[in-house]
Write a protein that holds these residues in place. Structure first.
Motif, PDB file in Angstrom:
ATOM      1  N   ARG A  82       0.831  -1.201   0.000  1.00 41.82           N
ATOM      2  CA  ARG A  82       0.000   0.000   0.000  1.00 41.82           C
ATOM      3  C   ARG A  82       0.873   1.262   0.000  1.00 41.82           C
ATOM      4  O   ARG A  82       0.603   2.222  -0.739  1.00 41.82           O
ATOM      5  CB  ARG A  82      -0.920  -0.002   1.212  1.00 41.82           C
ATOM      6  CG  ARG A  82      -1.914   1.158   1.246  1.00 41.82           C
ATOM      7  CD  ARG A  82      -2.794   1.086   2.491  1.00 41.82           C
ATOM      8  NE  ARG A  82      -3.794   2.132   2.477  1.00 41.82           N
ATOM      9  CZ  ARG A  82      -4.997   2.012   1.925  1.00 41.82           C
ATOM     10  NH1 ARG A  82      -5.324   0.878   1.313  1.00 41.82           N
ATOM     11  NH2 ARG A  82      -5.864   3.001   1.963  1.00 41.82           N
ATOM     12  N   ARG A 135      -3.129  -1.651 -10.015  1.00 38.47           N
ATOM     13  CA  ARG A 135      -3.827  -0.864  -8.992  1.00 38.47           C
ATOM     14  C   ARG A 135      -3.497   0.624  -9.114  1.00 38.47           C
ATOM     15  O   ARG A 135      -4.384   1.480  -9.061  1.00 38.47           O
ATOM     16  CB  ARG A 135      -3.447  -1.362  -7.593  1.00 38.47           C
ATOM     17  CG  ARG A 135      -4.152  -0.569  -6.489  1.00 38.47           C
ATOM     18  CD  ARG A 135      -3.468  -0.713  -5.139  1.00 38.47           C
ATOM     19  NE  ARG A 135      -3.481  -2.077  -4.642  1.00 38.47           N
ATOM     20  CZ  ARG A 135      -2.932  -2.437  -3.479  1.00 38.47           C
ATOM     21  NH1 ARG A 135      -2.318  -1.529  -2.737  1.00 38.47           N
ATOM     22  NH2 ARG A 135      -2.979  -3.695  -3.085  1.00 38.47           N
ATOM     23  N   ASP A 142      -5.182   2.115 -12.239  1.00 42.02           N
ATOM     24  CA  ASP A 142      -6.619   2.330 -12.021  1.00 42.02           C
ATOM     25  C   ASP A 142      -6.866   3.521 -11.109  1.00 42.02           C
ATOM     26  O   ASP A 142      -7.818   4.278 -11.306  1.00 42.02           O
ATOM     27  CB  ASP A 142      -7.259   1.075 -11.417  1.00 42.02           C
ATOM     28  CG  ASP A 142      -7.412  -0.052 -12.427  1.00 42.02           C
ATOM     29  OD1 ASP A 142      -7.389   0.250 -13.639  1.00 42.02           O
ATOM     30  OD2 ASP A 142      -7.547  -1.210 -12.014  1.00 42.02           O
ATOM     31  N   ASP A 143      -5.994   3.680 -10.099  1.00 44.64           N
ATOM     32  CA  ASP A 143      -6.170   4.795  -9.172  1.00 44.64           C
ATOM     33  C   ASP A 143      -5.900   6.139  -9.840  1.00 44.64           C
ATOM     34  O   ASP A 143      -6.467   7.163  -9.458  1.00 44.64           O
ATOM     35  CB  ASP A 143      -5.239   4.636  -7.964  1.00 44.64           C
ATOM     36  CG  ASP A 143      -5.710   3.544  -7.019  1.00 44.64           C
ATOM     37  OD1 ASP A 143      -6.876   3.131  -7.147  1.00 44.64           O
ATOM     38  OD2 ASP A 143      -4.907   3.089  -6.186  1.00 44.64           O
ATOM     39  N   GLY A 189     -10.237   3.200 -10.062  1.00 47.50           N
ATOM     40  CA  GLY A 189      -9.684   2.852  -8.762  1.00 47.50           C
ATOM     41  C   GLY A 189     -10.181   1.513  -8.268  1.00 47.50           C
ATOM     42  O   GLY A 189     -10.260   0.546  -9.028  1.00 47.50           O
ATOM     43  N   PRO A 190     -10.555   1.424  -6.996  1.00 50.21           N
ATOM     44  CA  PRO A 190     -11.016   0.147  -6.447  1.00 50.21           C
ATOM     45  C   PRO A 190     -12.314  -0.357  -7.053  1.00 50.21           C
ATOM     46  O   PRO A 190     -12.689  -1.507  -6.855  1.00 50.21           O
ATOM     47  CB  PRO A 190     -11.192   0.457  -4.945  1.00 50.21           C
ATOM     48  CG  PRO A 190     -11.311   1.939  -4.866  1.00 50.21           C
ATOM     49  CD  PRO A 190     -10.497   2.488  -5.985  1.00 50.21           C
ATOM     50  N   SER A 236     -12.768  -0.671 -10.233  1.00 51.11           N
ATOM     51  CA  SER A 236     -12.461  -1.249 -11.541  1.00 51.11           C
ATOM     52  C   SER A 236     -12.844  -2.721 -11.622  1.00 51.11           C
ATOM     53  O   SER A 236     -13.366  -3.186 -12.638  1.00 51.11           O
ATOM     54  CB  SER A 236     -10.987  -1.070 -11.867  1.00 51.11           C
ATOM     55  OG  SER A 236     -10.658   0.289 -11.973  1.00 51.11           O
ATOM     56  N   SER A 237     -12.548  -3.479 -10.554  1.00 49.60           N
ATOM     57  CA  SER A 237     -12.841  -4.916 -10.602  1.00 49.60           C
ATOM     58  C   SER A 237     -14.339  -5.176 -10.711  1.00 49.60           C
ATOM     59  O   SER A 237     -14.766  -6.110 -11.400  1.00 49.60           O
ATOM     60  CB  SER A 237     -12.276  -5.604  -9.356  1.00 49.60           C
ATOM     61  OG  SER A 237     -12.848  -5.055  -8.167  1.00 49.60           O
ATOM     62  N   MET A 245     -16.508  -3.904   0.249  1.00 46.72           N
ATOM     63  CA  MET A 245     -15.336  -3.051   0.070  1.00 46.72           C
ATOM     64  C   MET A 245     -15.644  -1.668   0.606  1.00 46.72           C
ATOM     65  O   MET A 245     -16.808  -1.295   0.780  1.00 46.72           O
ATOM     66  CB  MET A 245     -14.935  -2.955  -1.402  1.00 46.72           C
ATOM     67  CG  MET A 245     -15.919  -2.216  -2.285  1.00 46.72           C
ATOM     68  SD  MET A 245     -15.206  -1.676  -3.861  1.00 46.72           S
ATOM     69  CE  MET A 245     -14.433  -3.136  -4.466  1.00 46.72           C
ATOM     70  N   LEU A 280     -14.342   2.517   0.170  1.00 47.96           N
ATOM     71  CA  LEU A 280     -13.585   3.472  -0.632  1.00 47.96           C
ATOM     72  C   LEU A 280     -12.875   4.504   0.227  1.00 47.96           C
ATOM     73  O   LEU A 280     -12.281   5.445  -0.300  1.00 47.96           O
ATOM     74  CB  LEU A 280     -14.515   4.180  -1.620  1.00 47.96           C
ATOM     75  CG  LEU A 280     -15.218   3.292  -2.641  1.00 47.96           C
ATOM     76  CD1 LEU A 280     -16.069   4.131  -3.575  1.00 47.96           C
ATOM     77  CD2 LEU A 280     -14.224   2.471  -3.434  1.00 47.96           C
ATOM     78  N   GLU A 316     -11.684  10.910  -0.232  1.00 56.35           N
ATOM     79  CA  GLU A 316     -11.194   9.954  -1.229  1.00 56.35           C
ATOM     80  C   GLU A 316     -12.242   9.687  -2.298  1.00 56.35           C
ATOM     81  O   GLU A 316     -11.928   9.589  -3.483  1.00 56.35           O
ATOM     82  CB  GLU A 316     -10.786   8.651  -0.534  1.00 56.35           C
ATOM     83  CG  GLU A 316      -9.567   8.815   0.376  1.00 56.35           C
ATOM     84  CD  GLU A 316      -9.351   7.600   1.248  1.00 56.35           C
ATOM     85  OE1 GLU A 316     -10.090   7.487   2.252  1.00 56.35           O
ATOM     86  OE2 GLU A 316      -8.465   6.793   0.947  1.00 56.35           O
TER      87      GLU A 316
END
Length: 395
Positions: A4, A50, A53-54, A59-60, A62-63, A93, A95, A100
């Protein structure tokens, strides 16, 4: 250094340097970080995806957007909800905090050329992959920011696939094909998220390849599998309030483009008057979508839109009678979307006001309008589908 922390350092480097964010550049930046030498290729690629995508993607999210079953993705503050055709479910999940989520919303809006800030706290746009984005920031979004993303299926369904999914009964598929072959003008109606665009995309794919389809849309959603399709998309005003191009303008331009089939992706304003006028000037086989909860609501909905275009009630009904023949009503059901009814638009009473008369209804088979629809097919030289003759009343 944790994965991270490493990803954060690389993101900060790209933000400070202002260089293009390409996959190769992200991998190189990761390899240049202290401590990255011990990372395997798989880990580096995962971190690179990652970071990419960010910086330029979702970002998160995308999946989830890459999941072919996901049709809608909603963000309420930090909560994420998805719809895979079975209703909304909470995604496991987070964010992060509001700041953010705000940065994610602003980055997505900026990628579409839209402004999203305190001066313009909402944006409606389309991402490069076709995903539809709507974002609202606080204080307008009281517990936001809010994000609403509707994914776009890259390949439209075929009519056979809609039958396999249970959207269209097998006995009704020939009726829809005959509708296109007979060049009858139709509207696909239903509530939000009921599958109107999906069904229209499929039917446009049945148009003969020798014909030219001209699409007019507020946001480009229709991508039928057809060799000759051209699209026109409305444009919003810029920050100075100039440069807007509305659907009514585009319908008039489309008439000069030699359309064999004129299609308005969604009738939601005064453009319905231009569409009706176009369909009354020799442009058979046109189509569009319209928000309506039931077929019986469609005449009133058209009246309201006609008034926006300055068309009186009696004139609107006269135009509808001459321009449109069929309604295809769809709705959300447990497990997916379904074709609920096929209706004819017929004048009734002394005032000759248009009413929606069912020709076929799910669970009931042929309706009062079946014989009139069959006659339209006969007049246009198209064989009458068996379902209209009651040969498959259990459909």
């Amino acid at each position: 250094m944790s994965d991270r922390q490493l990803a954060t350092r690389v993101r900060q480097r790209f933000a400070a340097d202002g260089v293009d964010v390409t996959p190769a550049a992200v991998v190189s930046a990761l390899r240049a970080e202290p401590g990255a030498a011990v990372l395997g290729d798989t880990t580096v690629l995962r971190l690179a995806n990652r970071v990419h995508d960010d910086l330029v993607g979702a970002g998160p999210l995308s999946s989830l957007l890459a999941d072919p079953e996901v049709t809608d993705l909603l963000v309420n503050g930090g909560q994420v909800w998805v719809d895979r055709g079975r209703g909304l479910q909470r995604a496991p999940m987070s964010l992060g905090g509001p700041e953010e989520v705000r940065r994610l919303a602003q980055r997505l809006a900026a990628a579409c050329g839209r402004r999203l800030d305190d001066g313009c706290p909402y944006a409606d746009a389309r991402l490069p992959d076709g995903t539809r984005l709507h974002a609202v920031l606080p204080p307008v979004a009281t517990s936001g920011p809010y994000l609403s993303l509707r994914t776009f299926r890259q390949r439209p369904f075929t009519l056979g696939e809609l039958v396999d999914h249970g959207t269209v009964p097998a006995s009704v598929a020939p009726l829809l094909a005959a509708l296109v072959a007979a060049r009858l003008a139709y509207l696909v109606t239903g509530g939000t998220g009921s599958g109107k665009t999906t069904l229209l995309n499929t039917l446009l794919g049945l148009v003969p390849p020798t014909e030219r389809i001209v699409l007019v849309e507020d946001a480009a959603e229709l991508r039928p599998v057809h060799p000759h399709v051209v699209g026109l998309q409305a444009r919003t005003a810029n920050v100075e309030g100039a440069g807007s191009v509305g659907l009514s303008d585009l319908v008039r331009q489309a008439l000069r483009m030699r359309p064999d089939r004129l299609v308005v992706g969604e009738c939601r304003g005064a453009e319905v008057v231009d569409l009706l006028g176009a369909l009354n000037t020799g442009h058979d086989g046109g189509a569009g979508t319209l928000h309506a909860n039931t077929p019986a609501d469609v005449p009133a909905r058209l009246e309201a839109l006609g008034l926006l275009g300055g068309l009186p009630r009696a004139a609107l009904h006269a135009q509808v009678t001459a321009a449109l023949q069929v309604l295809l009503q769809v709705r959300r059901a447990t497990g997916g979307r379904v074709l609920e009814a096929v209706c004819l638009l017929l004048p009734a009473g002394r005032e000759r006001l248009v009413t929606a008369v069912p020709a076929w209804r799910r669970g009931h088979g042929p309706g009062p309008g079946a014989s009139a629809l069959a006659q339209l097919f006969v007049q246009r030289g198209v064989p009458v589908p068996p379902v209209l003759a009651g040969l498959d009343a259990g459909s």
